[in-house]
Write a protein that holds these residues in place. Structure first.
Motif, PDB file in Angstrom:
ATOM      1  N   HIS A 262       0.187  -2.535  -0.037  1.00 56.71           N
ATOM      2  CA  HIS A 262      -0.396  -1.791   1.072  1.00 56.71           C
ATOM      3  C   HIS A 262       0.130  -2.297   2.413  1.00 56.71           C
ATOM      4  N   ASN A 268      -6.266   0.301   6.337  1.00 53.02           N
ATOM      5  CA  ASN A 268      -6.087  -0.196   4.972  1.00 53.02           C
ATOM      6  C   ASN A 268      -6.837  -1.499   4.743  1.00 53.02           C
ATOM      7  N   VAL A 635      -3.810   4.629   1.571  1.00 58.39           N
ATOM      8  CA  VAL A 635      -3.741   3.288   0.997  1.00 58.39           C
ATOM      9  C   VAL A 635      -2.372   3.068   0.377  1.00 58.39           C
TER      10      VAL A 635
END
Length: 652
Positions: A262, A268, A635
């Motif tokens: 990520h 995120n 994500v």
């Protein structure tokens, strides 16, 4: 006919000229942006050099006039306060920034200390090395004031105040200019801020392989989750991260989006932290599956070019012996091959940090694993309270190797965030500070300054809130990868620094003279240290409003700012007037802004999405947030477009 030909020639000339003039405008904006970048990076490097110079002389001058000559975030009153007001110098906790605002002092800097090191009377530190840091950095004030005066006219061309400048030391001490107060005392630790981590470790890929088998239930799991949260919070948009909990088998947190690493954007990070908090402990202990999933995620990320082409780190924590997944020898060979594969692909180092929680039966495999790779460090955690400190100190290995000549003039930029005033959006430009007289250079801390996005908008010649500005900051955040070079004895010095001491070393080939300093030590020649560093204790125990909020144009804190009088439980007369004025003004301002946007801002052509399904790798949507457009990153991140969402207000 002749007039018609001339008119056609004129139109042709205009058509040819317009693209050329557009190119000139773009090039002019690009040039001004590059000049701005060069200037702010030169400024932080100059600041780093000044800190380095003062540190070098600390053993002869550090304690001069240091006793009762510093200003604390919450304890002291300041000598020459002013309440200028305005959006850039205000604080929404105090009021509207027109009538009520925040107090500033341009004659001194301010010191903040995390509660853990402010363990003496009146929030004083007792550690001599911390005292030295506060004392030698106090001499930055003259440089701060001179620099502020020199830079004022430059920043006025952008319609901005001269940005705050600051130094965060390796031990947690923090000094910022100009001085202003904090509303939460003892809570700010610069070593846990993204701007500090970015400059002390550079961009990186982080894989956390965490044991969540049944034996981790209780305090061990809770503490590990807190440590993992802390690691996530310190990362920057230039970093990539995957968290792989394992027991009988393994999967990445956020399993439905778990194929890639990520982007460590604010959006995120919030999603990952939600997943961390849901972790439970059960099942067996399968090391192989944990690492297999980690390598799979990294390889998939690499194929899509979602990784950062820089150094990588794997953090592996367990409290028990392997009970599934093959023999220890097979698993160790598997892990060694996986790490070697990453290093071959990225042409950058992979550092492996292994952590053992508990008794002697948990030690052997993590220790041997750390010694089987090129750059490995093992830590023994005998007390659960050590988990937090151990896991979050991984970046000190990176900082140990970043002071070499190959990384000279290294600077970093972080993802834009909402400043503590609750209004302004900007980034931090920072640089590491090293004592170059040591070999290898000794890491001292990080210096930084704030850069508002409004300045970049103007430099680029774009509208306020342009995505071009955000894109440029993101690209600066990922632009530099420092070289990490450690000799064997430098690595062994880092190993023996941890809780296991000499037991963590992998060889016996380093002599005493070959070990290096990992952290600065106090001067041996200094006399008694001052026990009270603060100029006074006038504001100790007072609320933030009583310490830091003021009526614009005055020089002292005001009881009517903010306009709620706590003693009477009602609005003051002045406060009511302010509230009515601000309310009416706000309604008029909103109306004017709406009219302005409708007149001036082009409306995007709507695109119908009926019946369409958004693909996982599709470019992210652009949404309006505060004053700036921001990129909401799925994500699973798209390649080469690591967007972000402006984070919550925070101290620099």
């Amino acid at each position: 006919m002749l007039m018609s030909k001339k008119r056609n020639l004129f139109y042709l000339f205009v058509c040819l000229l317009l693209p050329a003039s557009s190119i000139l405008l773009v090039n002019a904006g690009e040039q001004q942006f590059l000049e701005l970048v060069e200037k702010v990076e030169a400024d932080v490097l100059e600041m780093a050099e000044e800190v380095r110079r003062l540190y070098k002389d600390r053993c002869t001058t550090a304690l001069e006039d240091c006793h009762k000559n510093n200003y604390h975030e919450c304890v002291t009153s300041y000598p020459d306060q002013t309440c200028p007001g305005g959006e850039q110098l205000g604080d929404k906790k105090c009021g509207d920034d027109v009538t009520c605002s925040r107090l500033w002092d341009y004659s001194v800097s301010r010191v903040s200390l995390p509660a853990a090191i402010a363990n003496g009377p009146h929030e004083n530190p007792t550690d001599p090395e911390v005292v030295e840091t506060i004392c030698f950095s106090r001499k930055l004030d003259e440089w701060f004031k001179k620099k502020h005066t020199q830079e004022e006219s430059y920043w006025k061309t952008y319609g901005l105040e001269t940005p705050p400048m600051y130094f965060g030391a390796h031990n947690g001490a923090y000094r910022i200019y100009p001085a202003y107060r904090l509303d939460e005392c003892g809570s700010y630790d610069p070593t846990q801020r993204p701007w500090y981590i970015a400059s002390s470790s550079g961009n990186k890929n982080i894989l956390l392989v965490l044991d969540v088998s049944g034996s981790m239930r209780g305090n061990k799991l809770d503490t590990m989750k807190k440590a993992t949260e802390r690691i996530v919070q310190t990362l920057n948009v230039g970093d990539r991260i995957a968290i792989i909990p394992f027991s009988d088998d393994a999967n990445q947190i956020i399993a439905d989006e778990g194929k890639y690493m990520h982007v460590a954007s604010e959006e995120n990070k919030r999603t990952l932290i939600q997943g961390i908090r849901k972790l439970g402990a059960q099942g067996a202990t399968n090391f192989r599956d944990g690492f297999a999933k980690a390598f799979e995620i990294f390889n998939d990320t690499f194929k899509k070019e979602f990784h950062v082409n820089c150094n990588s780190a794997i953090l592996f924590l367990t409290d028990g012996q392997m009970t599934a997944g093959g023999t220890e020898e097979d698993v160790m060979n598997f892990i060694m091959e996986g790490i070697e594969n990453i290093e071959t692909k990225t042409k950058h180092s992979v550092s492996l940090f292994t952590y053992s929680i508990g008794g002697e039966d948990t030690v052997q495999f993590p220790y041997e694993l750390s010694c089987s790779v090129n750059t490995g460090v093992w830590s023994k955690i005998e007390d659960e309270s050590q988990i937090l400190e151990s896991l979050t100190s991984y970046y000190t290995l990176f900082s140990l190797g970043l002071g070499v000549d190959k990384n000279v003039n290294f600077t970093s930029w972080v993802e834009p965030y909402l400043y503590a005033d609750g209004v302004s959006v900007g980034t931090t430009v920072s640089a590491p500070v090293y004592d170059k007289d040591k070999s290898p250079p000794l890491f001292l801390g990080v210096v930084g300054l704030d850069l508002r996005l409004a300045a970049i908008d103007i430099a680029l010649g774009v509208d306020k809130g342009s995505t071009d500005t955000l894109d440029r900051v993101i690209r600066r955040s990922t632009a530099k990868c420092p070289t990490l070079e450690l000799s064997l004895c430098e690595l062994e010095s880092k190993r023996r620094q941890g809780s296991a001491g000499d037991d963590a070393m992998c060889t016996t080939s380093c002599t005493t003279s070959e070990f290096v300093d990992i952290e600065p030590e106090k001067c041996s020649s200094l006399p008694d240290y001052p026990t009270d560093l603060w100029a006074n204790h006038d504001e100790e125990g007072m609320s933030y409003e009583d310490r830091g909020c003021c009526l614009v144009g005055t020089t002292e804190a005001s009881p009517v700012c903010p306009d709620f009088d706590e003693s009477s439980g009602s609005r003051s007369v002045v406060g009511i007037g302010i509230g009515i004025g601000v309310g009416v003004g706000a309604l008029l301002a909103v109306a004017l802004v709406i009219v302005y946007i409708r007149k001036k801002k082009p409306t995007p052509t709507p695109t119908s999405t009926a019946g369409q399904t958004k693909k996982k790798n599709e470019s992210p949507e652009i949404v309006k947030n505060e004053h700036y457009y921001s990129v909401q990153v799925p994500v699973q991140p798209p390649p080469l477009n690591p967007g972000f969402k402006v984070s919550a207000p925070t101290e620099t």
